[in-house]
Design an enzyme around this catalytic site. Structure first.
Site, mmCIF file in Angstrom:
data_model
loop_
_atom_site.group_PDB
_atom_site.id
_atom_site.type_symbol
_atom_site.label_atom_id
_atom_site.label_comp_id
_atom_site.label_asym_id
_atom_site.label_seq_id
_atom_site.Cartn_x
_atom_site.Cartn_y
_atom_site.Cartn_z
ATOM 1 N NE ARG A 186 0.591 -11.411 19.063
ATOM 2 C CZ ARG A 186 1.734 -10.761 18.987
ATOM 3 N NH1 ARG A 186 2.816 -11.292 19.471
ATOM 4 N NH2 ARG A 186 1.811 -9.574 18.434
ATOM 5 C CG ASP A 199 7.173 -7.919 10.382
ATOM 6 O OD1 ASP A 199 7.961 -8.061 11.325
ATOM 7 O OD2 ASP A 199 6.281 -7.046 10.369
ATOM 8 C CE LYS A 239 0.943 -8.438 13.844
ATOM 9 N NZ LYS A 239 1.684 -7.400 14.570
ATOM 10 N NE ARG A 265 6.997 -2.139 20.620
ATOM 11 C CZ ARG A 265 7.943 -1.479 21.262
ATOM 12 N NH1 ARG A 265 8.377 -1.881 22.423
ATOM 13 N NH2 ARG A 265 8.469 -0.388 20.754
ATOM 14 N N PRO A 280 12.568 -1.389 23.189
ATOM 15 C CG PRO A 280 14.331 0.085 22.728
ATOM 16 C CD PRO A 280 13.763 -1.257 22.333
ATOM 17 C CB ILE A 281 8.650 2.487 24.954
ATOM 18 C CG1 ILE A 281 8.818 2.622 26.470
ATOM 19 C CG2 ILE A 281 8.012 1.153 24.638
ATOM 20 C CD1 ILE A 281 7.481 2.871 27.169
ATOM 21 C CG ASP A 282 14.522 4.693 23.394
ATOM 22 O OD1 ASP A 282 13.967 3.642 23.010
ATOM 23 O OD2 ASP A 282 15.442 5.220 22.756
ATOM 24 C CG LEU A 283 12.540 6.000 19.395
ATOM 25 C CD1 LEU A 283 12.158 5.388 18.045
ATOM 26 C CD2 LEU A 283 13.625 7.053 19.199
ATOM 27 C CB CYS A 331 6.919 -11.149 18.837
ATOM 28 S SG CYS A 331 5.496 -11.892 18.050
HETATM 29 N N1 EPU Z 1 13.099 1.224 18.802
HETATM 30 C C1 EPU Z 1 13.805 1.905 19.744
HETATM 31 N N2 EPU Z 1 13.133 2.695 20.628
HETATM 32 C C2 EPU Z 1 11.782 2.829 20.577
HETATM 33 C C3 EPU Z 1 11.064 2.129 19.588
HETATM 34 C C4 EPU Z 1 11.742 1.324 18.712
HETATM 35 O O1 EPU Z 1 15.023 1.784 19.826
HETATM 36 O O2 EPU Z 1 11.242 3.568 21.388
HETATM 37 C C5 EPU Z 1 13.822 0.336 17.882
HETATM 38 C C6 EPU Z 1 13.412 -1.108 17.993
HETATM 39 O O3 EPU Z 1 14.085 -1.743 19.056
HETATM 40 C C7 EPU Z 1 13.820 -1.660 16.653
HETATM 41 C C8 EPU Z 1 13.575 -0.462 15.723
HETATM 42 O O4 EPU Z 1 13.450 0.665 16.557
HETATM 43 O O5 EPU Z 1 15.187 -1.968 16.641
HETATM 44 C C9 EPU Z 1 12.366 -0.568 14.863
HETATM 45 O O6 EPU Z 1 11.252 -0.933 15.637
HETATM 46 P P1 EPU Z 1 9.822 -0.304 15.351
HETATM 47 O O7 EPU Z 1 9.493 0.620 16.465
HETATM 48 O O8 EPU Z 1 9.712 0.166 13.943
HETATM 49 O O9 EPU Z 1 8.958 -1.562 15.490
HETATM 50 P P2 EPU Z 1 7.504 -1.502 15.961
HETATM 51 O O10 EPU Z 1 6.919 -0.211 15.519
HETATM 52 O O11 EPU Z 1 7.428 -1.907 17.381
HETATM 53 C C10 EPU Z 1 6.384 -2.456 13.789
HETATM 54 C C11 EPU Z 1 5.545 -3.656 13.524
HETATM 55 C C12 EPU Z 1 6.441 -4.884 13.639
HETATM 56 C C13 EPU Z 1 7.533 -4.770 12.587
HETATM 57 C C14 EPU Z 1 8.328 -3.478 12.826
HETATM 58 C C15 EPU Z 1 9.385 -3.220 11.781
HETATM 59 C C16 EPU Z 1 3.389 -2.941 14.311
HETATM 60 C C17 EPU Z 1 2.309 -3.082 15.310
HETATM 61 N N3 EPU Z 1 4.472 -3.697 14.503
HETATM 62 O O12 EPU Z 1 6.884 -2.664 15.105
HETATM 63 O O13 EPU Z 1 5.628 -6.008 13.351
HETATM 64 O O14 EPU Z 1 8.410 -5.866 12.698
HETATM 65 O O15 EPU Z 1 7.426 -2.360 12.829
HETATM 66 O O16 EPU Z 1 8.818 -3.134 10.529
HETATM 67 O O17 EPU Z 1 3.254 -2.197 13.356
HETATM 68 C C18 EPU Z 1 4.976 -8.229 13.502
HETATM 69 O O18 EPU Z 1 3.956 -7.872 12.894
HETATM 70 O O19 EPU Z 1 5.292 -9.422 13.698
HETATM 71 C C19 EPU Z 1 5.869 -7.194 13.994
HETATM 72 C C20 EPU Z 1 6.792 -7.418 14.917
#
Ligand code: EPU
Length: 435
Positions: A411, A318, A26, A97, A127-130, A121
């Site tokens: 999903r 995960d 996925k 997401r 957040p999306i600040d980054l 989920c």
């Molecule tokens: N974060 C921020 N600000 C941002 C973005 C992220 O503070 O703008 C924080 C998040 O809150 C979290 C950390 O950064 O504490 C890491 O989050 P990340 O952004 O890496 O997660 P993601 O990219 O949203 C992906 C996978 C997730 C997986 C995580 C960690 C995808 C589509 N999703 O999420 O997968 O858990 O990386 O490996 O690639 C799942 O498949 O069930 C799932 C949640």
């Protein structure tokens, strides 16, 4: 329809056997689908898992005016044929997401993007600040109203920038790698995520004309090259390492002999290392993993171990929930520290209702004492990964469990009940009318 699974547990017996194939990941296919916006011509994606998140991403792309065709069971062809609408369909974006990954390529190609706060989920604030900060560094203007974002660029162009991620983020790394490919000049991403999906995507984009160096390391340098051309090249979706890892944990707990095929064992090295240390008999081949002669081993002879979730190549967040189920069955005390998401241990209260001995120290740390017999229960699937962990717990438990709300499981896992039935699991889907 809100489907449920009915699982008749094995009561701790280890009788599952046969082979189970891992589907495409996925978290690899979603960014690959988003990357279609970087192409002048048609992008073909193969080994696509048939899951709801793929349908949602296809819906989002179609909503933008992009043509998405399913040309055979696991093959999609995606073509940007005209100037697109740059506003994301609210429903699909709020459910997914990963819709955030589309923002980079859309903005970079068309100069603007509007979208609601991405859903997905409930495992923490997410957040999306980054993303917003990174787009600003690349010269974009961000306007936020209530739960909605509108991002625009001057003269329809992003420019290269140096972006240091203060938190390591998988989707932010992917988003900026793609946006930078269409930006003017050079972008350097520092403290980038190392997940295998990122390098796999970068290698494919490079084969189509991109100039991305260092993917798979913490510093990625991207030279803007403009639109890419696939010219018939296909992106093959990586095997899902989380699915492989979940099957491995299920096999360790409940299988006599299980062959997990179509996977890349290297991507689950950390889990294999831990399970072998714990005592599980595992054999690794090039693209398969076997749990052999496991029926002779009692789960209580396996050792407990501490887990700290970590970015790749550390222990994947995960896989944390299935691993907690494992730790309820083996001997000793274990501490699990969820370092990535703040809300990703809440499901453990349901395992306690099933008979597990789990003490929550704080929202991100639990202590598990095993082994404990699990009893069947009616459970609500709380998120994708915890949902599958409940299926594993129900297989281990004694009696008949009901897992409601399997939408979350659908999903990310393709026809999971049929595939589990093939290795001997008693699991049925029931269709419930919406209340
Ligand atoms: N974060 C921020 N600000 C941002 C973005 C992220 O503070 O703008 C924080 C998040 O809150 C979290 C950390 O950064 O504490 C890491 O989050 P990340 O952004 O890496 O997660 P993601 O990219 O949203 C992906 C996978 C997730 C997986 C995580 C960690 C995808 C589509 N999703 O999420 O997968 O858990 O990386 O490996 O690639 C799942 O498949 O069930 C799932 C949640």
């Amino acid at each position: 329809m809100k489907d449920s699974f009915i699982v008749t547990g094995l009561g701790g017996k280890k009788t599952l056997s046969g082979s189970i194939a891992v589907r495409g990941a996925k978290n690899a296919v979603l960014p690959a689908m988003a990357s279609a916006l970087l192409f002048k011509d048609t992008l073909t994606i193969t080994n696509v898992p048939l899951i709801q998140d793929v349908d949602r991403m296809a819906e989002l792309l179609t909503g933008l005016g992009v043509t998405v065709e399913k040309t055979s069971t696991r093959r999609y062809q995606i073509t940007v044929t005209k100037a697109v609408n740059t506003s994301f369909a609210t429903g699909a974006a709020e459910q997914l997401r990963a819709s955030i990954i589309l923002t980079g390529p859309t903005l970079a190609r068309f100069g603007s993007v509007s979208f609601p706060h991405p859903g997905g989920c409930v495992i923490g604030p997410r957040p999306i600040d980054l993303f917003l900060d990174g787009f600003k560094k690349m010269g974009a203007h961000v306007k936020i109203t209530k739960n909605h974002y509108r991002i625009t660029t001057k003269e329809k162009k992003l420019h290269g920038a140096t972006i240091f991620f203060r938190v390591i983020s998988v989707t932010a790394t992917e988003t900026f790698m793609m946006a930078a490919t269409l930006a003017e000049g050079k972008t350097v991403l520092k403290n980038a995520a190392l997940e295998p999906e990122i390098k796999h995507l970068a290698d494919f984009l490079n084969s189509c004309g991109a100039n991305i160096k260092g993917a798979g390391t913490a510093t990625i340098e991207i030279e803007g090259t403009g639109l890419l051309q696939a010219q018939g090249k296909k992106y093959t979706t990586l095997p899902d390492r989380i699915e492989a890892g979940s099957f491995l944990i299920l096999g360790a707990l409940s299988a006599d002999d299980l062959l997990i095929t179509d996977c890349n064992p290297e991507h689950v090295s950390m889990l294999i290392e831990l399970l072998q240390f714990s005592g599980v008999p595992i054999e690794v081949e090039k693209s398969s993993i076997r749990i052999k002669n496991n029926g002779k081993k009692r789960n209580r002879d396996f050792k407990a171990l501490n887990i700290r979730t970590h970015e790749y190549p550390g222990f994947a967040t995960d896989l944390q929930a299935p691993m907690v189920v494992y730790l309820t069955q083996v001997t000793g005390q274990a501490v699990v520290f969820e370092t990535i998401f703040e809300g990703r241990l809440q499901y453990t209260s349901d395992l306690v209702r099933m008979g597990a001995d789990i003490t929550m120290w704080d929202p991100q740390r639990v202590m598990i004492t095993g082994p404990r017999t699990l009893r069947s229960r009616e459970l609500e699937g709380p998120d994708l990964r915890a949902g599958l962990a409940f299926v594993i717990a129900a297989i281990v438990a004694k009696g008949r469990s009901v897992i409601n709300n399997v939408y979350y499981i659908d999903r990310g896992y393709e026809s999971i009940e049929e595939r589990l039935q093939n290795i001997g699991v008693s699991i049925e889907r029931t269709k419930n009318k919406e209340m």
